[in-house]
Write a protein that holds these residues in place. Structure first.
Motif, mmCIF file in Angstrom:
data_model
loop_
_atom_site.group_PDB
_atom_site.id
_atom_site.type_symbol
_atom_site.label_atom_id
_atom_site.label_comp_id
_atom_site.label_asym_id
_atom_site.label_seq_id
_atom_site.Cartn_x
_atom_site.Cartn_y
_atom_site.Cartn_z
ATOM 1 N N GLY A 117 0.835 -1.190 0.000
ATOM 2 C CA GLY A 117 0.000 0.000 0.000
ATOM 3 C C GLY A 117 0.871 1.242 0.000
ATOM 4 O O GLY A 117 1.545 1.558 -0.970
ATOM 5 N N GLU A 118 0.909 1.940 1.141
ATOM 6 C CA GLU A 118 1.689 3.166 1.265
ATOM 7 C C GLU A 118 3.003 2.877 1.973
ATOM 8 O O GLU A 118 3.037 2.112 2.935
ATOM 9 C CB GLU A 118 0.883 4.194 2.070
ATOM 10 N N PHE A 119 4.089 3.482 1.494
ATOM 11 C CA PHE A 119 5.385 3.310 2.151
ATOM 12 C C PHE A 119 5.927 4.652 2.615
ATOM 13 O O PHE A 119 5.990 5.612 1.848
ATOM 14 C CB PHE A 119 6.405 2.670 1.209
ATOM 15 N N LYS A 120 6.313 4.691 3.890
ATOM 16 C CA LYS A 120 7.034 5.825 4.454
ATOM 17 C C LYS A 120 8.131 5.281 5.348
ATOM 18 O O LYS A 120 8.084 4.118 5.772
ATOM 19 C CB LYS A 120 6.106 6.736 5.255
ATOM 20 N N ALA A 121 9.110 6.104 5.644
ATOM 21 C CA ALA A 121 10.259 5.636 6.423
ATOM 22 C C ALA A 121 9.867 5.177 7.816
ATOM 23 O O ALA A 121 10.494 4.280 8.384
ATOM 24 C CB ALA A 121 11.315 6.750 6.515
ATOM 25 N N GLN A 122 8.812 5.764 8.389
ATOM 26 C CA GLN A 122 8.398 5.412 9.745
ATOM 27 C C GLN A 122 7.280 4.378 9.776
ATOM 28 O O GLN A 122 6.991 3.826 10.836
ATOM 29 C CB GLN A 122 7.945 6.672 10.502
ATOM 30 N N SER A 123 6.649 4.113 8.658
ATOM 31 C CA SER A 123 5.601 3.089 8.617
ATOM 32 C C SER A 123 5.285 2.758 7.161
ATOM 33 O O SER A 123 5.509 3.571 6.266
ATOM 34 C CB SER A 123 4.324 3.564 9.327
ATOM 35 N N PHE A 124 4.787 1.550 6.968
ATOM 36 C CA PHE A 124 4.278 1.199 5.646
ATOM 37 C C PHE A 124 3.087 0.270 5.834
ATOM 38 O O PHE A 124 2.877 -0.292 6.922
ATOM 39 C CB PHE A 124 5.353 0.559 4.758
ATOM 40 N N THR A 125 2.296 0.151 4.786
ATOM 41 C CA THR A 125 1.098 -0.674 4.882
ATOM 42 C C THR A 125 1.063 -1.705 3.766
ATOM 43 O O THR A 125 1.548 -1.479 2.655
ATOM 44 C CB THR A 125 -0.190 0.175 4.792
ATOM 45 N N LEU A 126 0.492 -2.848 4.104
ATOM 46 C CA LEU A 126 0.103 -3.835 3.115
ATOM 47 C C LEU A 126 -1.419 -3.821 3.051
ATOM 48 O O LEU A 126 -2.084 -3.778 4.088
ATOM 49 C CB LEU A 126 0.592 -5.230 3.507
ATOM 50 N N LYS A 127 -1.959 -3.853 1.847
ATOM 51 C CA LYS A 127 -3.409 -3.850 1.689
ATOM 52 C C LYS A 127 -3.863 -5.199 1.142
ATOM 53 O O LYS A 127 -3.131 -5.876 0.420
ATOM 54 C CB LYS A 127 -3.842 -2.718 0.765
ATOM 55 N N ALA A 128 -5.068 -5.589 1.518
ATOM 56 C CA ALA A 128 -5.594 -6.892 1.098
ATOM 57 C C ALA A 128 -5.669 -6.970 -0.424
ATOM 58 O O ALA A 128 -6.033 -5.995 -1.105
ATOM 59 C CB ALA A 128 -6.978 -7.111 1.702
ATOM 60 N N ASN A 129 -5.301 -8.138 -0.942
ATOM 61 C CA ASN A 129 -5.381 -8.405 -2.380
ATOM 62 C C ASN A 129 -6.808 -8.851 -2.703
ATOM 63 O O ASN A 129 -7.215 -9.958 -2.338
ATOM 64 C CB ASN A 129 -4.375 -9.495 -2.741
ATOM 65 N N PRO A 130 -7.587 -8.014 -3.399
ATOM 66 C CA PRO A 130 -8.997 -8.362 -3.647
ATOM 67 C C PRO A 130 -9.169 -9.559 -4.575
ATOM 68 O O PRO A 130 -10.243 -10.168 -4.605
ATOM 69 C CB PRO A 130 -9.565 -7.082 -4.277
ATOM 70 N N LYS A 131 -8.103 -9.922 -5.319
ATOM 71 C CA LYS A 131 -8.195 -11.043 -6.255
ATOM 72 C C LYS A 131 -7.385 -12.246 -5.775
ATOM 73 O O LYS A 131 -7.019 -13.110 -6.574
ATOM 74 C CB LYS A 131 -7.732 -10.603 -7.643
#
Length: 554
Positions: free
Chosen positions: A196-210
């Motif tokens: 998902g979004e990447f930043k130096a202090q945090s990043f996110t993984l988002k669910a794969n809808p497929k």
């Protein structure tokens, strides 16, 4: 979201609160389907989702999948992932695998056997990413079948090839000429999550809808970087994280001290002082002398270290590096110490040093050829349990005339020094492999094939240990299927050699404490249902947990 850039100037309490606010990860402000985790990352995340790079921050299991999942928490049949079934030929030289036919990459391309062949060929011809020592030749029979042929019986390669090689998309990775150094900023995988979004202090993984297994109920996993273990504890108090694997004060009272949270602690990591051990490979310093390493081993008061640094969550450890109590049946009776002594033996340590020609100076520190037994030991800043262990050990070793000085580094600096052999000592833990068998620990950390001269990246035999007797025993074990009683003689050989050499000086078997938000999410692994090893940094186990979790009440 620019607030993140200012957090470094804030106090710790404000940091936790601000992080919770800007990530939507606390109380009513957090989306019910967002899971916030802390892996122990201290310092900025460095963008790298290459699952074959030693500095990758995430990806194995979540973005890139293996063919099967082997659960080291309990011995049972592997779980199908991208593969559906597999089998060996009669002499263990040929492995046939059937693949799913309903899988697509996250960019929409279809997954086929050609991707598996490409991945296995890439690993086989690239030593820097070949952590498992894979030497097979892979053939794509059709879109859903592959056959891997080995030059010799290779039963023990099965769990490694099937469970520890992450399948990469040929149509993307064929464009990367140096896969070991590719940072993979825009990963394309088959897994349940996407970047998902990447930043130096945090990043996110988002669910794969497929996702072929169905879109996960957890729609987003947010990874936080904090300043260390204490910051993680403060985040738990603030309710701003859902899962942390690491030391927590009074872990036995988690439910009382952190309402809504539960904890499970299981033995996994074998904590050790890693030594750059082999002068022939470029290591320098007194730790290259086995007598010094063995003296340090006998100079430890492990009972005190366990109490002061690990809240007595650690347990005894064998110098032969079988994981106890899991591998009790494989513990060699040929060892001098079946288990490392829990209390110091100053007389034994003194005998080892004096017999090796060391002489105690006026300052109480032994020396040889004018060089004192003074060593630097590297540790990651913020790893409070390991730092406390080293501070305790530094006082203990003065009793045997050895001086060690802890040096705190950022994780990135520490990991680089570890990989390149640019250290005398460092504290870390020896990992387990894809199946509950010490063969994998031995083949990873004690094989000549997985090390390199100082200055080059070793992965993961960071101690630069090279022993032909151990290599020969590993070769025989590789040919023999698990359960064969002939294996024990080779385990005996390896354990005896490791006790003699001690390239990794045993400390304790570390109990791994996991604290999780049972109020916000259901489906966590428990001691009664260990469907995966419950550690947020254990891959691919963490992805199994993410895929099973559901927001409470859903």
């Amino acid at each position: 979201m620019f607030l993140h850039k200012r957090l470094c100037a804030l106090g710790l309490a404000v940091l936790v609160a601000a992080t919770a606010a800007c990530s939507g990860s606390s109380g009513a402000g957090r989306p019910r389907d967002t899971l916030v985790v802390y892996t122990g990352q201290a310092g900025d995340f460095q963008l790298n989702f290459n699952p074959y790079a030693p500095t990758q921050i995430e990806g194995p299991g979540t973005i890139y999948e293996p063919l099967f999942f082997f659960n080291i928490a309990k011995d049972g049949p592997p779980k199908p992932v991208l593969g559906t079934e597999f089998g060996w030929n009669a002499d263990g030289t040929e492995l046939s695998v059937t693949l799913r036919d309903d899988v697509t990459w996250s960019d929409g391309e279809k997954f086929t056997a050609e991707d598996v062949k490409f991945t296995f060929d890439m690993v086989a011809k690239t030593p820097a990413v070949n952590k498992t020592g894979f030497k097979g030749t892979t053939t794509a029979v059709d879109d859903t079948h592959v056959v891997i042929k080995f030059p010799e019986p290779s039963y023990m390669d099965g769990p490694q090839v099937l469970g520890q090689l992450w399948i990469m998309p040929e149509h993307v990775w064929k464009n990367y000429p140096t896969p070991a150094t590719e940072v993979n900023a825009n990963p394309v995988g088959t897994g349940p999550f996407q970047l998902g979004e990447f930043k130096a202090q945090s990043f996110t993984l988002k669910a794969n809808p497929k996702y072929w297994g169905g879109e996960p109920a957890v729609k987003q996993v947010r990874y936080l970087s904090l300043s260390g273990n204490q910051a993680g504890v403060d985040a738990l108090k603030a309710g701003s994280i859902d899962w942390q694997t690491g030391p927590v004060p009074d872990v036995k009272d988690v439910e009382k001290n952190y309402p809504g949270y539960r904890a499970v602690t299981l033995p996994l990591n074998q904590v050790a002082l890693f030594t750059c051990s082999d002068a022939r490979l470029g290591c320098q310093g007194p730790q290259t002398d086995p007598a010094v390493r063995r003296a340090i081993y006998h100079g430890m008061n492990r009972t005190q270290i366990n109490s002061l640094a690990f809240q007595n969550t650690g347990s005894e450890m064998s110098p032969g590096f079988t994981l106890q109590p899991r591998d009790t049946a494989l513990l060699s009776d040929k060892l001098t110490d079946r288990m490392a002594p829990m209390n110091a033996d100053v007389a034994k340590a003194t005998e080892l040093l004096t017999s090796a020609g060391y002489v105690k100076g006026a300052d109480g520190i032994y020396a040889k050829d004018g060089k004192p037994l003074a060593l630097t030991v590297k540790v990651v800043a913020g790893w409070t349990d390991y730092i406390t262990a080293l501070e305790t050990l530094s006082q203990q070793l003065l009793q045997i005339g050895v001086k060690i000085t802890p040096q705190q580094l950022s994780w990135n600096e520490w990991a680089d020094a570890r990989g390149r052999g640019q250290f005398e000592l460092l504290i870390d833990s020896v990992e387990q492999g894809p199946a509950p068998d010490p063969y994998y620990t031995y083949s990873y950390f004690f094989s000549t094939a997985t090390t390199a001269p100082v200055g080059q990246a070793a992965n993961p035999n960071f101690a630069r240990f090279s022993n032909p007797v151990v290599d020969a025993a590993l070769a025989e074990l590789k040919k023999t299927d698990r359960g064969d009683p002939a294996r024990q003689a080779h385990y005996d050989t390896i354990q005896v050699e490791l006790e003699k050499s001690m390239p990794y000086i045993p400390v304790l078997t570390g109990g791994v404490p996991n604290v999780y938000n049972d109020k916000a999410f259901t489906g966590w692994p428990t001691k009664d249902d260990l469907y995966a090893f419950p550690a947020v940094w254990k891959r691919p186990d963490a992805s199994q947990v993410y895929a099973k979790l559901k927001p409470a009440g859903s």
